[in-house]
Enzyme design. Structure first.
Site, PDB file in Angstrom:
ATOM      1  N   GLU A  60       0.800  -1.214   0.000  1.00 25.86           N
ATOM      2  CA  GLU A  60       0.000   0.000   0.000  1.00 25.86           C
ATOM      3  C   GLU A  60       0.841   1.276   0.000  1.00 25.86           C
ATOM      4  O   GLU A  60       0.552   2.227  -0.737  1.00 25.86           O
ATOM      5  CB  GLU A  60      -0.962  -0.007   1.188  1.00 25.86           C
ATOM      6  CG  GLU A  60      -2.049  -1.070   1.098  1.00 25.86           C
ATOM      7  CD  GLU A  60      -1.582  -2.444   1.537  1.00 25.86           C
ATOM      8  OE1 GLU A  60      -2.299  -3.433   1.281  1.00 25.86           O
ATOM      9  OE2 GLU A  60      -0.489  -2.534   2.155  1.00 25.86           O
ATOM     10  N   HIS A 128     -11.180  -5.872   8.014  1.00 24.58           N
ATOM     11  CA  HIS A 128     -11.810  -5.563   6.729  1.00 24.58           C
ATOM     12  C   HIS A 128     -13.070  -4.718   6.885  1.00 24.58           C
ATOM     13  O   HIS A 128     -13.844  -4.607   5.934  1.00 24.58           O
ATOM     14  CB  HIS A 128     -12.191  -6.854   5.990  1.00 24.58           C
ATOM     15  CG  HIS A 128     -11.060  -7.777   5.727  1.00 24.58           C
ATOM     16  ND1 HIS A 128     -10.850  -8.914   6.465  1.00 24.58           N
ATOM     17  CD2 HIS A 128     -10.067  -7.729   4.820  1.00 24.58           C
ATOM     18  CE1 HIS A 128      -9.773  -9.541   6.010  1.00 24.58           C
ATOM     19  NE2 HIS A 128      -9.274  -8.836   5.013  1.00 24.58           N
TER      20      HIS A 128
END
Length: 341
Positions: A60, A128
């Site tokens: 990321e 998540h």
């Protein structure tokens, strides 16, 4: 042309396709973008090839940093880390992106979009299911988009891709497969910083974001049967924030509830509530109520205790409007994240 029935996911896919065809500087890069795990990038790799649809792997910070470099060279990267939770390792690069134009005296543009899902209610586990919007709001120089409808998803995405500043575009996983009418043959770009009144009302103003707009609309419909008129204001973008539309609504209703899935502590709800207090205190008939995630991770099995629930929203509204409690049946249905359309 007559509006067509589309899911939010389909609309965003087609909108990205349109913008990539319109401008060859638009590049899509991120995790699982070639295989399109959730359907966001279906067909893009086949149409635009490996130079414009780039698989980055699970890196990321690197993908955001690469996006900064591409933007500085005149490209318009769309960076997709799949889920907002995964951006934690990228906050160093995101902070740099926000500061970049200021550090160069405004002499360079930095057109990049961090496009990702957020939100719970799917039982996907703590890693998540977050809504880390307020973390982005703490980074000066980055705009933040949170659409709640299919039409808004399309219009705001076009504006985000065309903007010359870094934009975080956070859309809720619960809304991805919701379907509705949208006109695809019109440009439909929606300017940032313009809130939308999703439901007109007179008794109380509810400021809601993302999936919370849907929950609040369901609750408002139930409360209307009991004679309570709820006005729902959707900011659509949190940076820039259209506080004036919110204030005008509060001045009309004299009551306010802020509903956001971010954490209550130091969250979006606290920021908006404080601005209401600062700008419309003399118009309020009671304290501003906040609904948000409680101070615990939204792990599978405890989401209903951590994340905002319809009855909780109804209780906050009725506590301001009337003494008796109204029990609502506006539940949250089941949905699969990886279901194909």
């Amino acid at each position: 042309m007559k509006p067509q029935e589309r899911s939010m996911l389909q609309v965003m896919n087609e909108t990205i396709r349109e913008e990539m065809a319109r401008d060859d500087k638009v590049i899509y890069m991120g995790e699982c973008v070639v295989g399109s795990a959730m359907g966001m990038t279906t067909g893009l790799y086949q149409q635009f090839g490996p130079n414009r649809v780039i698989e980055t792997g699970l890196v990321e910070n690197t993908m955001v940093a690469a996006g900064i470099g591409l933007a500085q060279q005149g490209y318009r990267p769309i960076i997709d880390p799949m889920m907002a939770d995964f951006l934690t390792p990228a906050y160093a690069a995101m902070t740099l992106a926000g500061k970049n134009r200021f550090m160069h005296g405004g002499k360079i543009d930095l057109p990049m979009v961090i496009l990702t899902t957020m939100g719970g209610y799917l039982g996907l586990g703590a890693e998540h299911s977050g809504c880390p919007e307020s973390q982005v709001m703490h980074i000066p120089g980055i705009k933040l988009v949170v659409p709640s409808s299919i039409v808004d998803a399309r219009g705001l995405l076009k504006t985000a891709i065309r903007d010359n500043n870094p934009v975080c575009y956070y859309f809720h996983k619960r809304l991805m497969r919701e379907k509705g009418p949208v006109t695809m043959d019109e440009d439909g770009a929606i300017p940032f910083g313009v809130a939308d009144i999703k439901r007109a009302g007179t008794d109380v103003t509810v400021v809601a974001t993302g999936y919370m707009v849907s929950l609040c609309q369901n609750v408002a419909a139930k409360l209307a049967e009991k004679g309570i008129s709820v006005e729902i204001v959707d900011p659509r973008t949190l940076v820039p924030l259209d506080i004036e539309t919110i204030i005008q609504s509060v001045k009309k209703t004299s009551r306010a509830v802020v509903v956001d899935e971010d954490y209550i502590t130091c969250g979006v709800g606290g920021e908006i509530a404080m601005q209401i207090m600062e700008r419309a205190f003399d118009y309020l008939d009671g304290p501003v109520k906040r609904i948000g995630a409680k101070g615990w991770v939204p792990a599978t099995g405890v989401e209903k205790y951590v994340l905002p629930q319809p009855q909780e929203i109804a209780d906050a509204i009725t506590s301001l409007v009337r003494a008796d409690r109204v029990v609502v049946d506006a539940g949250i249905g089941k949905m699969s994240l990886y279901k194909t359309d």
